[in-house]
Design an enzyme around this catalytic site. Structure first.
Site, short mmCIF file in Angstrom:
data_model
loop_
_atom_site.label_atom_id
_atom_site.label_comp_id
_atom_site.label_asym_id
_atom_site.label_seq_id
_atom_site.Cartn_x
_atom_site.Cartn_y
_atom_site.Cartn_z
N TYR A 68 0.85 -1.19 0.00
CA TYR A 68 0.00 0.00 0.00
C TYR A 68 0.88 1.24 0.00
O TYR A 68 1.78 1.37 0.83
CB TYR A 68 -0.90 0.00 1.24
CG TYR A 68 -1.79 1.21 1.35
CD1 TYR A 68 -2.87 1.38 0.50
CD2 TYR A 68 -1.56 2.19 2.33
CE1 TYR A 68 -3.71 2.49 0.61
CE2 TYR A 68 -2.38 3.29 2.44
CZ TYR A 68 -3.46 3.44 1.59
OH TYR A 68 -4.27 4.53 1.69
N ASP B 279 9.25 2.67 -0.24
CA ASP B 279 8.22 3.33 0.55
C ASP B 279 8.49 3.00 2.01
O ASP B 279 8.20 1.91 2.49
CB ASP B 279 6.84 2.82 0.12
CG ASP B 279 5.70 3.45 0.91
OD1 ASP B 279 5.98 4.06 1.97
OD2 ASP B 279 4.54 3.31 0.49
N LYS C 12 4.58 9.87 8.60
CA LYS C 12 4.34 9.49 9.97
C LYS C 12 5.42 9.93 10.95
O LYS C 12 5.35 10.98 11.56
CB LYS C 12 4.13 7.97 10.05
CG LYS C 12 2.99 7.46 9.18
CD LYS C 12 2.84 5.96 9.28
CE LYS C 12 1.80 5.41 8.34
NZ LYS C 12 0.44 5.84 8.62
#
Length: 431
Positions: free
Chosen positions: A141, A236, A264
């Site tokens: 994702y 990622d 994050k």
């Protein structure tokens, strides 16, 4: 108000009652926990129930809730100003710290989310190579931008939606999907489109279909294929960056990408993202080059000051990573002993301070394997854990996150809850 009352009201004004799908607790057939306050490793909801928190805002709270350095940075930022739409010295300090920490990258551009980071990195890779197609992997994702919601993990996997309506076929056609940990599938894809592939993007440790690491041979092969065919290799690290190691996956796994995406954790819990890469690639970004990307709040002083405080603390306190490793290993060993004692064939995966208990006997290597999980059993397990004051991911396909604030008492209570929950789940099936 109770969590149920709040959720009922939220559903009147917010699609599905939440601002991000996994928060709906739909896959565990539950009502969302509405957070009120966090303190260290604990979270208190609107009903004043207290939980040991293994969500940790999905990763960025590596120091736990309300750490003093984070509180101090937020207060300082508010005193100076929260947004200017102009450069600040904090952006320069942050960029320098990120570049110095991550092997192989020379420049970094701040954005406001992981989705924005991956979307922008791919645009830059396309501009740099003058090619259109990209390769991603099943179950990985990379946010909700159009070209990446194809056989995705995280919420898309949770709700069994490998693609999403509203995405034009013309965009989807530029995304080639290969099998995670299967180098032959990548070789075949490149052979079919030898001059068309701009980038390969992947989670070097997949964390959005549960924790599934890329094996060493697979990563090494990807690096060699990208070198051979002039393809940009993008890691990622929105979840793993600064969490598996201060120097992230290149130090932990030994492979250096051409570009990297963060999110994050580099904001200390505030909305933030970033993408970086080698100088010749990043100089394609406007105003240095022709690839346009912009954002009024990119590099805003609030997120920069807080993120800088957290990353500096992690740099100066390597014992945080030692404590995380010890705590996660203790939890892993304890859960495995419970599985052995109860003769349960479930798969337990841990990578540093990230952990997933897969409710399947199938060894996990990729997307097809995680789809064999018993999600109904996981829902029962989740509810039992919640009833005992343990808050884990409300989805089989997400990670548990440990923080530096988790104590030995927290871990022991968690293991007691795991044992009790697994016993109750299996007893309920035999009734």
């Amino acid at each position: 108000m109770s969590n149920r009352e709040l959720f009922n009201e939220a559903c009147r004004y917010i699609p599905g009652g939440v601002n991000s799908p996994v928060r709906a607790f739909k896959s565990v057939d539950g009502i969302p926990v509405f957070a009120k306050k966090g303190n260290g490793s604990h979270l208190i909801d609107e009903e004043e129930k207290e939980y040991i928190d293994y969500i940790c805002s999905w990763g960025p709270l590596i120091l736990g809730h309300g750490h003093p350095i984070i509180k101090k940075a937020i207060i300082e930022a508010s005193e100076y100003g929260t947004s200017f739409g102009l450069p600040t010295h904090l952006e320069v300090e942050m960029a320098k710290l990120v570049v110095e920490s991550y092997p192989g990258i020379d420049q970094v551009r701040m954005v406001n989310s992981g989705t924005e980071a991956t979307m922008s990195a791919l645009r830059v890779a396309r501009g740099y190579t003058n090619r259109n197609k990209i390769i991603k992997f099943e179950g990985n994702y990379h946010g909700h931008s159009d070209g990446l919601l194809v056989k995705a993990g995280s919420g898309a996997l949770t709700f069994n939606m490998p693609t999403s309506p509203g995405i034009p076929e013309e965009i989807i056609s530029q995304t080639l999907v290969c099998t995670y940990n299967d180098l032959a599938s990548v070789e075949q894809c490149i052979a079919e489109y030898p001059q068309d592939i701009a980038a390969i993007i992947l989670e070097p440790i997949a964390a959005n279909m549960g924790i599934v690491p890329a094996n060493a041979e697979f990563l090494k092969g990807l690096r060699e294929l990208c070198n051979q065919h002039q393809i940009v290799l993008i890691f990622d690290e929105v979840i793993t960056g600064f969490r598996v190691s201060y120097h992230s996956c290149p130090e932990y796994l030994g492979i250096i990408p051409d570009m990297v995406c963060f999110g994050k954790i580099i904001g200390g819990g505030l909305p933030v993202g970033a993408y970086g890469g080698r100088k010749e690639i990043m100089e394609m970004v406007s105003p240095s080059g022709p690839v346009y990307q912009a954002g009024t709040l990119s590099g805003n002083p609030l997120a920069m000051r807080v993120g800088l405080a957290q990353l500096t603390y992690l740099k100066d306190h390597p014992e945080v990573y030692e404590h995380l490793e010890n705590s996660a290993r203790y939890l892993e060993n304890g859960i495995q002993k419970i599985l052995n004692k109860l003769n349960l064939p479930y798969q337990l995966h841990r990578q540093k301070s990230l952990l997933t208990l897969f409710f399947t006997s199938q060894p996990i290597q990729g997307y097809a394997d995680v789809q064999t999980c018993d999600t109904k059993m996981y829902a029962l397990f989740f509810k039992e854990m919640l009833s005992q004051g343990i808050l884990i991911a409300p989805s089989q396909f997400e990670a548990w996150f440990l923080s530096d604030a988790h104590t030995q008492q927290d871990l022991d209570k968690t293991l007691d809850a795991v044992y009790s929950a697994l016993v109750k789940c299996h007893d309920s099936l035999s009734d």
